[in-house]
Design a protein around this motif. Structure first.
Motif, PDB file in Angstrom:
ATOM      1  N   LYS A 228       0.859  -1.186   0.000  1.00 43.22           N
ATOM      2  CA  LYS A 228       0.000   0.000   0.000  1.00 43.22           C
ATOM      3  C   LYS A 228       0.897   1.239   0.000  1.00 43.22           C
ATOM      4  CE  LYS A 228      -3.896   2.006   2.543  1.00 43.22           C
ATOM      5  NZ  LYS A 228      -4.727   1.874   3.776  1.00 43.22           N
ATOM      6  N   LYS A 229       1.221   1.699  -1.186  1.00 37.42           N
ATOM      7  CA  LYS A 229       2.166   2.806  -1.341  1.00 37.42           C
ATOM      8  C   LYS A 229       1.475   4.141  -1.080  1.00 37.42           C
ATOM      9  CE  LYS A 229       3.266   3.980  -5.483  1.00 37.42           C
ATOM     10  NZ  LYS A 229       3.797   3.905  -6.856  1.00 37.42           N
ATOM     11  N   GLU A 230       1.921   4.824  -0.040  1.00 40.20           N
ATOM     12  CA  GLU A 230       1.367   6.150   0.230  1.00 40.20           C
ATOM     13  C   GLU A 230       2.056   7.208  -0.621  1.00 40.20           C
ATOM     14  OE1 GLU A 230       0.775   9.145   4.037  1.00 40.20           O
ATOM     15  OE2 GLU A 230       0.302   7.028   4.222  1.00 40.20           O
ATOM     16  N   MET A 231       3.369   7.046  -0.791  1.00 41.45           N
ATOM     17  CA  MET A 231       4.109   8.024  -1.582  1.00 41.45           C
ATOM     18  C   MET A 231       5.507   7.478  -1.865  1.00 41.45           C
ATOM     19  SD  MET A 231       4.635  12.091  -0.713  1.00 41.45           S
ATOM     20  CE  MET A 231       2.870  12.245  -0.430  1.00 41.45           C
ATOM     21  N   GLN A 232       6.097   7.893  -2.975  1.00 42.75           N
ATOM     22  CA  GLN A 232       7.504   7.601  -3.271  1.00 42.75           C
ATOM     23  C   GLN A 232       8.288   8.896  -3.162  1.00 42.75           C
ATOM     24  OE1 GLN A 232       6.828   5.179  -7.043  1.00 42.75           O
ATOM     25  NE2 GLN A 232       8.520   4.041  -6.109  1.00 42.75           N
ATOM     26  N   LEU A 233       9.353   8.856  -2.366  1.00 41.83           N
ATOM     27  CA  LEU A 233      10.168  10.044  -2.120  1.00 41.83           C
ATOM     28  C   LEU A 233      11.613   9.758  -2.507  1.00 41.83           C
ATOM     29  CD1 LEU A 233       8.648  11.024   1.338  1.00 41.83           C
ATOM     30  CD2 LEU A 233       8.281  12.189  -0.832  1.00 41.83           C
ATOM     31  N   GLY A 234      12.314  10.807  -2.951  1.00 42.31           N
ATOM     32  CA  GLY A 234      13.648  10.634  -3.524  1.00 42.31           C
ATOM     33  C   GLY A 234      14.804  10.709  -2.552  1.00 42.31           C
ATOM     34  N   SER A 235      14.532  10.869  -1.256  1.00 45.37           N
ATOM     35  CA  SER A 235      15.643  10.926  -0.304  1.00 45.37           C
ATOM     36  C   SER A 235      15.220  10.375   1.046  1.00 45.37           C
ATOM     37  CB  SER A 235      16.148  12.361  -0.129  1.00 45.37           C
ATOM     38  OG  SER A 235      15.292  13.109   0.716  1.00 45.37           O
ATOM     39  N   THR A 236      16.181   9.847   1.774  1.00 44.70           N
ATOM     40  CA  THR A 236      15.913   9.297   3.101  1.00 44.70           C
ATOM     41  C   THR A 236      15.467  10.386   4.064  1.00 44.70           C
ATOM     42  OG1 THR A 236      17.511   7.513   2.779  1.00 44.70           O
ATOM     43  CG2 THR A 236      16.942   8.060   5.048  1.00 44.70           C
ATOM     44  N   GLU A 237      16.076  11.563   3.979  1.00 44.81           N
ATOM     45  CA  GLU A 237      15.697  12.646   4.884  1.00 44.81           C
ATOM     46  C   GLU A 237      14.244  13.052   4.676  1.00 44.81           C
ATOM     47  OE1 GLU A 237      17.250  14.177   7.523  1.00 44.81           O
ATOM     48  OE2 GLU A 237      18.583  12.459   7.276  1.00 44.81           O
ATOM     49  N   SER A 238      13.784  13.074   3.432  1.00 41.26           N
ATOM     50  CA  SER A 238      12.383  13.387   3.157  1.00 41.26           C
ATOM     51  C   SER A 238      11.465  12.348   3.789  1.00 41.26           C
ATOM     52  CB  SER A 238      12.128  13.431   1.647  1.00 41.26           C
ATOM     53  OG  SER A 238      12.873  14.451   1.032  1.00 41.26           O
ATOM     54  N   ILE A 239      11.847  11.086   3.663  1.00 38.69           N
ATOM     55  CA  ILE A 239      11.055  10.011   4.244  1.00 38.69           C
ATOM     56  C   ILE A 239      11.009  10.144   5.771  1.00 38.69           C
ATOM     57  CG2 ILE A 239      10.984   7.508   4.659  1.00 38.69           C
ATOM     58  CD1 ILE A 239      12.009   7.122   1.813  1.00 38.69           C
ATOM     59  N   LYS A 240      12.144  10.430   6.383  1.00 36.80           N
ATOM     60  CA  LYS A 240      12.199  10.544   7.839  1.00 36.80           C
ATOM     61  C   LYS A 240      11.320  11.688   8.338  1.00 36.80           C
ATOM     62  CE  LYS A 240      16.379  10.428   9.552  1.00 36.80           C
ATOM     63  NZ  LYS A 240      17.851  10.605   9.636  1.00 36.80           N
ATOM     64  N   ARG A 241      11.381  12.822   7.684  1.00 36.27           N
ATOM     65  CA  ARG A 241      10.564  13.967   8.101  1.00 36.27           C
ATOM     66  C   ARG A 241       9.077  13.680   7.904  1.00 36.27           C
ATOM     67  NH1 ARG A 241      13.016  18.780   9.155  1.00 36.27           N
ATOM     68  NH2 ARG A 241      15.275  18.849   8.881  1.00 36.27           N
ATOM     69  N   TYR A 242       8.741  12.991   6.826  1.00 35.77           N
ATOM     70  CA  TYR A 242       7.354  12.615   6.575  1.00 35.77           C
ATOM     71  C   TYR A 242       6.858  11.688   7.686  1.00 35.77           C
ATOM     72  CZ  TYR A 242       3.282  11.398   3.645  1.00 35.77           C
ATOM     73  OH  TYR A 242       2.015  11.224   3.142  1.00 35.77           O
ATOM     74  N   LEU A 243       7.682  10.688   8.034  1.00 34.02           N
ATOM     75  CA  LEU A 243       7.283   9.727   9.063  1.00 34.02           C
ATOM     76  C   LEU A 243       6.974  10.402  10.393  1.00 34.02           C
ATOM     77  CD1 LEU A 243       9.749   6.702   8.614  1.00 34.02           C
ATOM     78  CD2 LEU A 243       7.341   6.811   7.983  1.00 34.02           C
ATOM     79  N   MET A 244       7.728  11.453  10.704  1.00 36.67           N
ATOM     80  CA  MET A 244       7.523  12.164  11.971  1.00 36.67           C
ATOM     81  C   MET A 244       6.106  12.721  12.099  1.00 36.67           C
ATOM     82  SD  MET A 244      10.277  12.333  13.950  1.00 36.67           S
ATOM     83  CE  MET A 244      12.072  12.265  13.925  1.00 36.67           C
ATOM     84  N   ASN A 245       5.462  12.919  10.948  1.00 38.82           N
ATOM     85  CA  ASN A 245       4.162  13.602  10.938  1.00 38.82           C
ATOM     86  C   ASN A 245       3.055  12.747  10.331  1.00 38.82           C
ATOM     87  OD1 ASN A 245       4.989  16.528  11.747  1.00 38.82           O
ATOM     88  ND2 ASN A 245       6.484  15.912  10.207  1.00 38.82           N
TER      89      ASN A 245
END
Length: 297
Positions: A219-236
């Motif tokens: 269940k793909k919510e989004m594809q992001l191009g960097s680990t930092e983007s993923i980490k910040r997204y996860l926080m929220n």
């Protein structure tokens, strides 16, 4: 220079398999057994427990393995330093690295390398695995460092360091308290994934295959191009993501993220140095040796 018997023990202890150790050392299996017995007789201890075809280290074996690791590290450093006295190193070394390596592993190594070899100029280009391979093929970089072992036959691969991908959620996530999910729950979980061409994505797909799970089923919510983007997204969000242990050490220590376990799922990979076949470069080889000796832990 070092005792060959200790090397035999070290190889068996890493592989936990006498046959594989014999193949790696280019000796016979009876010879491997003989060397192990000689060490056990010398120290009057048992180094391996044997249960059928499987072996495991005894407490004494674990202790000897730890000392062997230290001894071989000292020998590698000694050889590296002695070789440096005989050579003069200068010039430009162009390195290309996939995102995780470039952001989280290479910076301290590059700083230490520059401090030791001030006449060598360094440049670092970042991209995903496919992009780094293309740059190397086009001779725009001299050395690549990528995630996983691709299907390219143009390059020589040298193992750098082992990594583990963990399923990560913010600590306040509804499933973080339990800390474990089932296969069915994973398929219902919103996930953040890396972009197509990412080595991380390929490793995840390979690890899920034995469980009968395809990337397209997630269940793909989004594809992001960097680990930092993923980490910040996860926080929220209440999404989860598979991330390298090297990228979340600080957040795990600060209890901002939690690891979510799943039975039968263990995602390990290696980072590799890649070079064109038959195009050895002294500066590339020097950097690889330096990085392999560097303590990242």
């Amino acid at each position: 220079m070092f005792d060959f018997r200790l090397q035999v023990f070290h190889t068996v202890a890493k592989r936990l398999n006498f046959t594989k150790a014999a193949e790696e050392l280019y000796i016979t299996q009876p010879a491997v057994t003989k060397h192990i017995r000689q060490i056990e007789a010398h120290y009057k201890v048992k180094l391996f427990d044997r249960q059928g075809s499987k072996i495991s280290l005894t407490p004494a074996g674990h202790s000897l393995f730890e000392y062997a690791e230290q001894i071989f590290a000292i020998y590698r450093n000694l050889e590296f330093e002695m070789n440096n006295f005989a050579q003069s190193h200068r010039g430009l070394l162009r390195i290309g690295a996939s995102t995780t390596v470039a952001q989280y592993l290479l910076p301290p190594i590059l700083a230490s390398f520059h401090d030791k070899f001030k006449d060598i100029r360094l440049s670092l280009t970042t991209g995903n695995t496919e992009q780094i391979e293309r740059l190397l093929q086009n001779q725009e970089i001299d050395l690549g460092v990528i995630e996983g072992h691709s299907k390219q036959t143009l390059f020589k691969y040298t193992e750098f360091i082992k990594d583990e991908l963990l399923l990560i959620a913010r600590t306040g996530h509804p499933k973080a308290k339990k800390g474990i999910i089932s296969k069915e729950e994973l398929l219902e979980t919103s996930l953040l994934l890396r972009e197509p061409g990412s080595g991380t994505l390929e490793v995840i797909a390979h690890a899920l295959k034995p469980l009968g799970i395809k990337l397209g089923q997630l269940k793909k919510e989004m594809q992001l191009g960097s680990t930092e983007s993923i980490k910040r997204y996860l926080m929220n969000s209440n999404a989860m993501a598979f991330l390298s242990v090297f990228t979340v050490l600080k957040e795990l220590e600060n209890k901002e993220f939690s690891v979510i376990e799943m039975d039968e799922l263990n995602i390990e990979r290696h980072f590799f140095f890649i070079q064109p076949h038959g195009q050895g470069d002294s500066l590339s080889d020097l950097f690889m040796k330096f990085a392999l000796h560097y303590n990242l832990r």
